[in-house]
Scaffold this motif. Structure first.
Motif, PDB file in Angstrom:
ATOM      1  N   ASP A 101      12.812  27.492  76.925  1.00 31.58           N
ATOM      2  CA  ASP A 101      13.930  26.570  76.699  1.00 31.58           C
ATOM      3  C   ASP A 101      15.195  27.241  77.235  1.00 31.58           C
ATOM      4  O   ASP A 101      15.774  28.107  76.597  1.00 31.58           O
ATOM      5  CB  ASP A 101      14.032  26.293  75.191  1.00 31.58           C
ATOM      6  CG  ASP A 101      15.277  25.508  74.850  1.00 31.58           C
ATOM      7  OD1 ASP A 101      15.872  24.899  75.752  1.00 31.58           O
ATOM      8  OD2 ASP A 101      15.655  25.518  73.663  1.00 31.58           O
ATOM      9  N   ARG A 102      15.585  26.845  78.455  1.00 32.67           N
ATOM     10  CA  ARG A 102      16.670  27.537  79.138  1.00 32.67           C
ATOM     11  C   ARG A 102      17.987  27.510  78.369  1.00 32.67           C
ATOM     12  O   ARG A 102      18.766  28.453  78.417  1.00 32.67           O
ATOM     13  CB  ARG A 102      16.917  26.896  80.512  1.00 32.67           C
ATOM     14  CG  ARG A 102      15.862  27.274  81.486  1.00 32.67           C
ATOM     15  CD  ARG A 102      15.684  26.191  82.528  1.00 32.67           C
ATOM     16  NE  ARG A 102      14.589  26.563  83.404  1.00 32.67           N
ATOM     17  CZ  ARG A 102      14.761  27.255  84.532  1.00 32.67           C
ATOM     18  NH1 ARG A 102      15.955  27.599  84.927  1.00 32.67           N
ATOM     19  NH2 ARG A 102      13.727  27.583  85.261  1.00 32.67           N
ATOM     20  N   ASP A 103      18.237  26.402  77.693  1.00 34.30           N
ATOM     21  CA  ASP A 103      19.528  26.282  76.997  1.00 34.30           C
ATOM     22  C   ASP A 103      19.600  27.179  75.770  1.00 34.30           C
ATOM     23  O   ASP A 103      20.676  27.464  75.277  1.00 34.30           O
ATOM     24  CB  ASP A 103      19.763  24.821  76.581  1.00 34.30           C
ATOM     25  CG  ASP A 103      19.771  23.915  77.799  1.00 34.30           C
ATOM     26  OD1 ASP A 103      20.275  24.375  78.836  1.00 34.30           O
ATOM     27  OD2 ASP A 103      19.263  22.781  77.699  1.00 34.30           O
ATOM     28  N   GLY A 104      18.447  27.584  75.281  1.00 36.82           N
ATOM     29  CA  GLY A 104      18.450  28.357  74.045  1.00 36.82           C
ATOM     30  C   GLY A 104      18.421  29.865  74.246  1.00 36.82           C
ATOM     31  O   GLY A 104      18.325  30.618  73.279  1.00 36.82           O
ATOM     32  N   ILE A 105      18.522  30.308  75.511  1.00 32.98           N
ATOM     33  CA  ILE A 105      18.437  31.752  75.772  1.00 32.98           C
ATOM     34  C   ILE A 105      19.686  32.457  75.245  1.00 32.98           C
ATOM     35  O   ILE A 105      20.807  32.014  75.452  1.00 32.98           O
ATOM     36  CB  ILE A 105      18.269  32.020  77.281  1.00 32.98           C
ATOM     37  CG1 ILE A 105      16.960  31.413  77.775  1.00 32.98           C
ATOM     38  CG2 ILE A 105      18.309  33.511  77.586  1.00 32.98           C
ATOM     39  CD1 ILE A 105      16.757  31.501  79.258  1.00 32.98           C
ATOM     40  N   GLN A 106      19.462  33.516  74.519  1.00 35.33           N
ATOM     41  CA  GLN A 106      20.581  34.312  74.003  1.00 35.33           C
ATOM     42  C   GLN A 106      20.477  35.721  74.552  1.00 35.33           C
ATOM     43  O   GLN A 106      19.413  36.329  74.513  1.00 35.33           O
ATOM     44  CB  GLN A 106      20.524  34.403  72.488  1.00 35.33           C
ATOM     45  CG  GLN A 106      20.793  33.099  71.772  1.00 35.33           C
ATOM     46  CD  GLN A 106      20.532  33.264  70.292  1.00 35.33           C
ATOM     47  OE1 GLN A 106      20.982  34.223  69.679  1.00 35.33           O
ATOM     48  NE2 GLN A 106      19.786  32.346  69.711  1.00 35.33           N
ATOM     49  N   ALA A 107      21.612  36.226  75.049  1.00 31.56           N
ATOM     50  CA  ALA A 107      21.629  37.589  75.569  1.00 31.56           C
ATOM     51  C   ALA A 107      22.760  38.363  74.923  1.00 31.56           C
ATOM     52  O   ALA A 107      23.890  37.885  74.878  1.00 31.56           O
ATOM     53  CB  ALA A 107      21.793  37.569  77.081  1.00 31.56           C
ATOM     54  N   THR A 108      22.443  39.519  74.389  1.00 28.69           N
ATOM     55  CA  THR A 108      23.484  40.374  73.820  1.00 28.69           C
ATOM     56  C   THR A 108      23.256  41.788  74.331  1.00 28.69           C
ATOM     57  O   THR A 108      22.142  42.161  74.682  1.00 28.69           O
ATOM     58  CB  THR A 108      23.435  40.394  72.277  1.00 28.69           C
ATOM     59  OG1 THR A 108      22.099  40.630  71.857  1.00 28.69           O
ATOM     60  CG2 THR A 108      23.943  39.115  71.672  1.00 28.69           C
ATOM     61  N   VAL A 109      24.324  42.555  74.339  1.00 22.84           N
ATOM     62  CA  VAL A 109      24.185  43.953  74.733  1.00 22.84           C
ATOM     63  C   VAL A 109      24.911  44.811  73.708  1.00 22.84           C
ATOM     64  O   VAL A 109      25.999  44.471  73.251  1.00 22.84           O
ATOM     65  CB  VAL A 109      24.681  44.204  76.180  1.00 22.84           C
ATOM     66  CG1 VAL A 109      26.170  43.960  76.328  1.00 22.84           C
ATOM     67  CG2 VAL A 109      24.337  45.604  76.639  1.00 22.84           C
ATOM     68  N   LYS A 110      24.235  45.874  73.291  1.00 21.81           N
ATOM     69  CA  LYS A 110      24.837  46.779  72.310  1.00 21.81           C
ATOM     70  C   LYS A 110      24.366  48.202  72.601  1.00 21.81           C
ATOM     71  O   LYS A 110      23.172  48.433  72.773  1.00 21.81           O
ATOM     72  CB  LYS A 110      24.405  46.356  70.906  1.00 21.81           C
ATOM     73  CG  LYS A 110      25.230  47.025  69.829  1.00 21.81           C
ATOM     74  CD  LYS A 110      24.683  46.716  68.457  1.00 21.81           C
ATOM     75  CE  LYS A 110      25.442  47.509  67.412  1.00 21.81           C
ATOM     76  NZ  LYS A 110      24.741  47.499  66.137  1.00 21.81           N
ATOM     77  N   ASN A 111      25.300  49.111  72.665  1.00 22.93           N
ATOM     78  CA  ASN A 111      25.001  50.528  72.911  1.00 22.93           C
ATOM     79  C   ASN A 111      24.053  50.733  74.095  1.00 22.93           C
ATOM     80  O   ASN A 111      23.157  51.572  74.045  1.00 22.93           O
ATOM     81  CB  ASN A 111      24.397  51.172  71.649  1.00 22.93           C
ATOM     82  CG  ASN A 111      25.381  51.223  70.492  1.00 22.93           C
ATOM     83  OD1 ASN A 111      26.575  51.309  70.703  1.00 22.93           O
ATOM     84  ND2 ASN A 111      24.864  51.162  69.283  1.00 22.93           N
TER      85      ASN A 111
END
Lengths: 134, 146
Positions: A101-111
């Protein structure tokens, strides 16, 4: 021998047809964990030195590409005396098997770790069919 | 070790045993190859007359979980990185990121002014600035003509 044997060193990206890179910088393949649950894929990639703005993620058909730009540190007056890791950008390509589900992709970056949540599309989720007694 | 007498019709099970031994060997070899070849975290060092800058790639660690100590001219970096724990119903496709405790010791070629040591952690890279002790800085001696 297991084919996925990883060296403790950073893995340099090798293109599939063995051709050489035209870019001047080295490229490394980030070490990655992938976990799958019934409704999503979770991908964790080690990309030390990559800022939030330096990350580029594309999903084309079902080919996922993650890229991370790393700035080469520069200390005026200092010279590099000892080195164990190379500095370069990160790039890795994954072929996804499930419909995402392309609209639901979540990307985060930490450390310096990229976390990608790729939810499976509703259509591809396994459906449970109840059996009724007559 | 298994030393088993096998009958002729037991060929298949002995093949399986061989396969199993092969797998165990593979695992042993790959474990030693990944833990013994290089230290963690990988570290680069820059030096100048003023001192040294040490940079280590430790992605995915909380800065509070890194412990840096300096005794004379020996720098020690300690820490641990937690393993991603599988949740109920999750399966693992790939696990390449390492986890666990690490200790790294670096011997510097000079004594450090410990009051002015600075450490920063940014985007998974630890950067430690170690200024050389004033008394040890190279001194320029000018020659006076008589």
């Amino acid at each position: 021998m297991p084919s996925q044997l990883m060296d403790a060193k950073k893995q340099e990206v090798v293109s599939e047809n063995g051709s050489e890179q035209t870019r001047s910088r080295k490229q490394y393949s980030p070490r990655t964990d992938i976990f799958e649950s019934h409704d999503q894929l979770l991908l964790l990639a080690d990309m030390p030195g990559v800022k939030q703005e330096g990350i580029d993620i594309t999903l084309e058909q079902n080919v996922l590409t993650i890229r991370g730009k790393v700035e080469t540190p520069n200390f005026p007056g200092y010279s590099l005396a000892y080195t164990e890791y190379g500095v370069g950008d990160f790039e890795r390509v994954f072929a996804l098997s499930n419909e995402i589900d392309r609209d639901g992709i979540q990307a985060t970056v930490k450390n310096g770790v990229l976390k990608l949540i790729l939810p499976k599309s509703k259509a591809s989720l396994p459906r449970k069919i109840n059996v009724q007694t007559e | 070790m298994l030393l088993r007498r096998f009958a002729e019709n037991d060929l298949f099970s002995s093949l399986k045993d061989m396969q199993r031994i092969q797998n165990q060997l593979d695992r042993l070899l790959s474990a030693s190859a990944s833990s013994g070849s290089l230290e963690f975290p990988p570290t680069n060092v820059w030096t100048s007359e003023e001192g040294a800058i040490v940079r280590s790639e430790i992605p995915g660690i909380e800065p509070e979980r890194v412990d840096i100590s300096l005794v004379n001219n020996t720098l020690t970096i300690r820490g641990s990185r937690g393993e991603e724990v599988l949740k109920e119903g999750q399966s693992c496709h790939r696990q390449e990121r390492e986890s666990g405790h690490f200790t790294r010791t670096l011997q510097l070629p000079f004594n450090v002014n410990s009051d002015r040591v600075e450490a920063r952690f940014c985007n998974g890279v630890l950067e430690i600035t170690l200024p050389r002790a004033e008394a040890e800085k190279p001194r320029k001696i000018s020659v006076v003509t008589e």
